[in-house]
Design a protein around this motif. Structure first.
Motif, short mmCIF file in Angstrom:
data_model
loop_
_atom_site.label_atom_id
_atom_site.label_comp_id
_atom_site.label_asym_id
_atom_site.label_seq_id
_atom_site.Cartn_x
_atom_site.Cartn_y
_atom_site.Cartn_z
N GLU A 46 0.82 -1.19 0.00
CA GLU A 46 0.00 0.00 0.00
C GLU A 46 0.86 1.25 0.00
OE1 GLU A 46 -2.28 0.90 3.50
OE2 GLU A 46 -0.70 0.29 4.89
N LEU A 47 0.36 2.27 -0.66
CA LEU A 47 1.00 3.58 -0.63
C LEU A 47 0.66 4.25 0.70
CD1 LEU A 47 2.50 5.90 -2.22
CD2 LEU A 47 0.22 6.67 -2.87
N VAL A 48 1.68 4.72 1.40
CA VAL A 48 1.44 5.38 2.68
C VAL A 48 1.67 6.88 2.62
CG1 VAL A 48 1.89 3.32 4.04
CG2 VAL A 48 3.78 4.86 3.52
N ALA A 49 2.52 7.35 1.73
CA ALA A 49 2.79 8.78 1.61
C ALA A 49 3.35 9.08 0.24
CB ALA A 49 3.76 9.26 2.70
N ALA A 50 3.03 10.25 -0.29
CA ALA A 50 3.52 10.67 -1.59
C ALA A 50 3.85 12.15 -1.56
CB ALA A 50 2.48 10.39 -2.68
N ILE A 51 4.78 12.54 -2.43
CA ILE A 51 5.19 13.93 -2.51
C ILE A 51 5.44 14.30 -3.96
CG2 ILE A 51 7.61 13.30 -2.06
CD1 ILE A 51 7.85 16.04 -0.59
N THR A 52 4.93 15.44 -4.38
CA THR A 52 5.13 15.90 -5.75
C THR A 52 6.46 16.64 -5.86
OG1 THR A 52 4.11 18.08 -5.43
CG2 THR A 52 2.64 16.23 -5.93
N GLY A 53 6.83 16.94 -7.10
CA GLY A 53 8.05 17.69 -7.32
C GLY A 53 8.02 19.07 -6.69
N GLY A 54 6.83 19.63 -6.52
CA GLY A 54 6.67 20.92 -5.90
C GLY A 54 6.57 20.89 -4.39
N GLY A 55 6.56 19.69 -3.81
CA GLY A 55 6.54 19.56 -2.36
C GLY A 55 5.19 19.32 -1.73
N SER A 56 4.14 19.19 -2.52
CA SER A 56 2.83 18.86 -1.96
C SER A 56 2.81 17.40 -1.51
CB SER A 56 1.73 19.10 -2.99
OG SER A 56 1.67 20.46 -3.35
N THR A 57 2.22 17.14 -0.36
CA THR A 57 2.26 15.80 0.22
C THR A 57 0.87 15.29 0.55
OG1 THR A 57 2.53 16.61 2.49
CG2 THR A 57 4.53 16.24 1.21
N ASN A 58 0.76 13.97 0.58
CA ASN A 58 -0.43 13.27 1.04
C ASN A 58 0.01 12.01 1.76
OD1 ASN A 58 -2.93 14.68 0.15
ND2 ASN A 58 -2.04 14.40 -1.89
N CYS A 59 -0.79 11.58 2.70
CA CYS A 59 -0.52 10.33 3.38
C CYS A 59 -1.82 9.69 3.81
CB CYS A 59 0.41 10.54 4.59
SG CYS A 59 -0.24 11.61 5.88
N VAL A 60 -1.77 8.40 4.08
CA VAL A 60 -2.96 7.70 4.51
C VAL A 60 -3.31 8.09 5.93
CG1 VAL A 60 -2.59 5.75 2.96
CG2 VAL A 60 -1.61 5.69 5.27
N ASP A 61 -4.58 7.94 6.27
CA ASP A 61 -5.06 8.37 7.57
C ASP A 61 -4.34 7.68 8.73
OD1 ASP A 61 -8.56 8.75 6.57
OD2 ASP A 61 -6.84 10.10 6.39
N SER A 62 -3.94 6.44 8.53
CA SER A 62 -3.34 5.68 9.61
C SER A 62 -1.98 6.22 10.05
CB SER A 62 -3.21 4.21 9.23
OG SER A 62 -2.39 4.05 8.08
N VAL A 63 -1.32 7.01 9.20
CA VAL A 63 -0.02 7.56 9.55
C VAL A 63 -0.03 9.08 9.64
CG1 VAL A 63 1.10 5.61 8.43
CG2 VAL A 63 0.90 7.78 7.20
N LYS A 64 -1.15 9.69 9.36
CA LYS A 64 -1.25 11.14 9.38
C LYS A 64 -0.91 11.68 10.77
CE LYS A 64 -4.50 12.67 6.85
NZ LYS A 64 -3.70 13.14 5.71
N GLY A 65 -0.05 12.69 10.78
CA GLY A 65 0.40 13.27 12.04
C GLY A 65 1.59 12.58 12.65
N ARG A 66 1.96 11.41 12.12
CA ARG A 66 3.10 10.66 12.65
C ARG A 66 4.24 10.54 11.64
NH1 ARG A 66 2.69 5.54 13.75
NH2 ARG A 66 1.00 5.08 12.28
N PHE A 67 3.90 10.42 10.35
CA PHE A 67 4.90 10.27 9.30
C PHE A 67 5.00 11.56 8.49
CE2 PHE A 67 4.62 5.36 8.59
CZ PHE A 67 4.79 5.16 9.94
N THR A 68 6.20 11.90 8.08
CA THR A 68 6.43 13.05 7.22
C THR A 68 7.31 12.63 6.05
OG1 THR A 68 6.30 14.59 9.10
CG2 THR A 68 7.31 15.40 7.06
N ILE A 69 6.84 12.91 4.84
CA ILE A 69 7.62 12.61 3.65
C ILE A 69 8.27 13.89 3.15
CG2 ILE A 69 5.63 12.89 2.11
CD1 ILE A 69 6.84 10.64 0.38
N SER A 70 9.49 13.78 2.69
CA SER A 70 10.21 14.93 2.15
C SER A 70 11.10 14.45 1.01
CB SER A 70 11.02 15.64 3.23
OG SER A 70 12.01 14.78 3.77
N ARG A 71 11.64 15.40 0.26
CA ARG A 71 12.52 15.04 -0.85
C ARG A 71 13.60 16.09 -1.03
NH1 ARG A 71 8.85 14.62 -6.01
NH2 ARG A 71 10.86 14.34 -7.07
#
Length: 117
Positions: A46-71
Protein backbone atom coordinates in the motif's frame (compact mmCIF):
# COMPACT_ATOMS: atom_id res chain seq x y z
CA UNK A 1 17.37 1.73 -16.04
CA UNK A 2 16.21 3.16 -12.71
CA UNK A 3 17.59 1.86 -9.44
CA UNK A 4 15.94 2.32 -6.06
CA UNK A 5 17.88 1.77 -2.85
CA UNK A 6 16.06 2.07 0.47
CA UNK A 7 17.81 2.31 3.82
CA UNK A 8 17.27 3.33 7.42
CA UNK A 9 15.00 0.58 8.67
CA UNK A 10 15.53 -1.40 11.82
CA UNK A 11 14.07 -2.55 15.10
CA UNK A 12 12.45 0.09 17.26
CA UNK A 13 10.22 0.05 20.33
CA UNK A 14 6.66 1.35 20.19
CA UNK A 15 6.69 5.13 20.38
CA UNK A 16 10.11 5.33 18.81
CA UNK A 17 11.18 6.91 15.56
CA UNK A 18 13.06 6.11 12.37
CA UNK A 19 14.04 8.01 9.26
CA UNK A 20 14.04 6.12 5.99
CA UNK A 21 16.01 7.19 2.93
CA UNK A 22 15.62 6.32 -0.73
CA UNK A 23 18.26 6.99 -3.35
CA UNK A 24 17.10 7.07 -6.96
CA UNK A 25 19.52 6.68 -9.84
CA UNK A 26 19.14 6.41 -13.59
CA UNK A 27 16.93 8.23 -16.03
CA UNK A 28 13.93 9.63 -14.17
CA UNK A 29 12.94 12.18 -16.77
CA UNK A 30 9.28 13.25 -16.62
CA UNK A 31 8.66 11.69 -13.19
CA UNK A 32 7.29 14.18 -10.68
CA UNK A 33 5.72 12.30 -7.78
CA UNK A 34 7.55 9.93 -5.44
CA UNK A 35 6.05 7.77 -2.76
CA UNK A 36 6.69 5.41 0.11
CA UNK A 37 4.90 2.08 0.14
CA UNK A 38 4.80 -0.70 2.69
CA UNK A 39 3.90 -4.35 2.71
CA UNK A 40 3.29 -6.49 5.76
CA UNK A 41 3.20 -10.30 5.63
CA UNK A 42 -0.09 -11.53 4.18
CA UNK A 43 -1.12 -8.05 3.09
CA UNK A 44 -1.06 -6.08 -0.14
CA UNK A 45 1.50 -3.39 -0.75
CA UNK A 46 0.00 0.00 0.00
CA UNK A 47 1.00 3.58 -0.63
CA UNK A 48 1.44 5.38 2.68
CA UNK A 49 2.79 8.78 1.61
CA UNK A 50 3.52 10.67 -1.59
CA UNK A 51 5.19 13.93 -2.51
CA UNK A 52 5.13 15.90 -5.75
CA UNK A 53 8.05 17.69 -7.32
CA UNK A 54 6.67 20.92 -5.90
CA UNK A 55 6.54 19.56 -2.36
CA UNK A 56 2.83 18.86 -1.96
CA UNK A 57 2.26 15.80 0.22
CA UNK A 58 -0.43 13.27 1.04
CA UNK A 59 -0.52 10.33 3.38
CA UNK A 60 -2.96 7.70 4.51
CA UNK A 61 -5.06 8.37 7.57
CA UNK A 62 -3.34 5.68 9.61
CA UNK A 63 -0.02 7.56 9.55
CA UNK A 64 -1.25 11.14 9.38
CA UNK A 65 0.40 13.27 12.04
CA UNK A 66 3.10 10.66 12.65
CA UNK A 67 4.90 10.27 9.30
CA UNK A 68 6.43 13.05 7.22
CA UNK A 69 7.62 12.61 3.65
CA UNK A 70 10.21 14.93 2.15
CA UNK A 71 12.52 15.04 -0.85
CA UNK A 72 15.79 16.52 -2.00
CA UNK A 73 15.49 17.08 -5.72
CA UNK A 74 19.17 17.92 -6.10
CA UNK A 75 20.04 14.47 -4.77
CA UNK A 76 17.11 12.60 -6.33
CA UNK A 77 16.31 11.34 -2.86
CA UNK A 78 13.14 10.91 -0.85
CA UNK A 79 12.81 10.47 2.91
CA UNK A 80 10.23 9.24 5.37
CA UNK A 81 10.47 10.49 8.93
CA UNK A 82 8.42 8.25 11.19
CA UNK A 83 7.66 8.93 14.83
CA UNK A 84 5.26 7.55 17.41
CA UNK A 85 5.70 4.18 15.76
CA UNK A 86 3.19 1.44 16.43
CA UNK A 87 3.44 -2.34 16.04
CA UNK A 88 1.04 -2.15 13.11
CA UNK A 89 3.64 -0.07 11.25
CA UNK A 90 5.80 -3.19 10.98
CA UNK A 91 6.41 -3.88 7.29
CA UNK A 92 8.92 -3.73 4.49
CA UNK A 93 9.03 -0.17 3.20
CA UNK A 94 9.67 0.66 -0.45
CA UNK A 95 10.03 3.81 -2.48
CA UNK A 96 8.96 4.33 -6.08
CA UNK A 97 7.61 6.82 -8.55
CA UNK A 98 3.90 7.14 -7.90
CA UNK A 99 1.00 7.39 -10.27
CA UNK A 100 -2.35 7.32 -8.50
CA UNK A 101 -1.06 4.85 -5.93
CA UNK A 102 0.82 2.65 -8.39
CA UNK A 103 4.60 2.23 -8.47
CA UNK A 104 6.02 2.83 -11.93
CA UNK A 105 9.55 1.45 -11.66
CA UNK A 106 10.85 -2.01 -10.79
CA UNK A 107 10.82 -2.44 -7.03
CA UNK A 108 13.96 -2.32 -4.94
CA UNK A 109 14.60 -4.64 -2.01
CA UNK A 110 12.97 -2.32 0.49
CA UNK A 111 13.98 -1.80 4.10
CA UNK A 112 12.50 -3.67 7.04
CA UNK A 113 10.84 -1.73 9.83
CA UNK A 114 9.98 -3.72 12.93
CA UNK A 115 8.17 -2.10 15.85
CA UNK A 116 8.24 -4.34 18.88
CA UNK A 117 9.11 -4.47 22.55
Amino acid sequence: QVQLVESGGGLVQPGGSLRLSCAVSGNIFSVNTLGWYRQAPGEQRELVAAITGGGSTNCVDSVKGRFTISRDNAKDSVYLHMNSLKPEDTAVYYCNADYQGWGLWPWGQGTQVTVSS
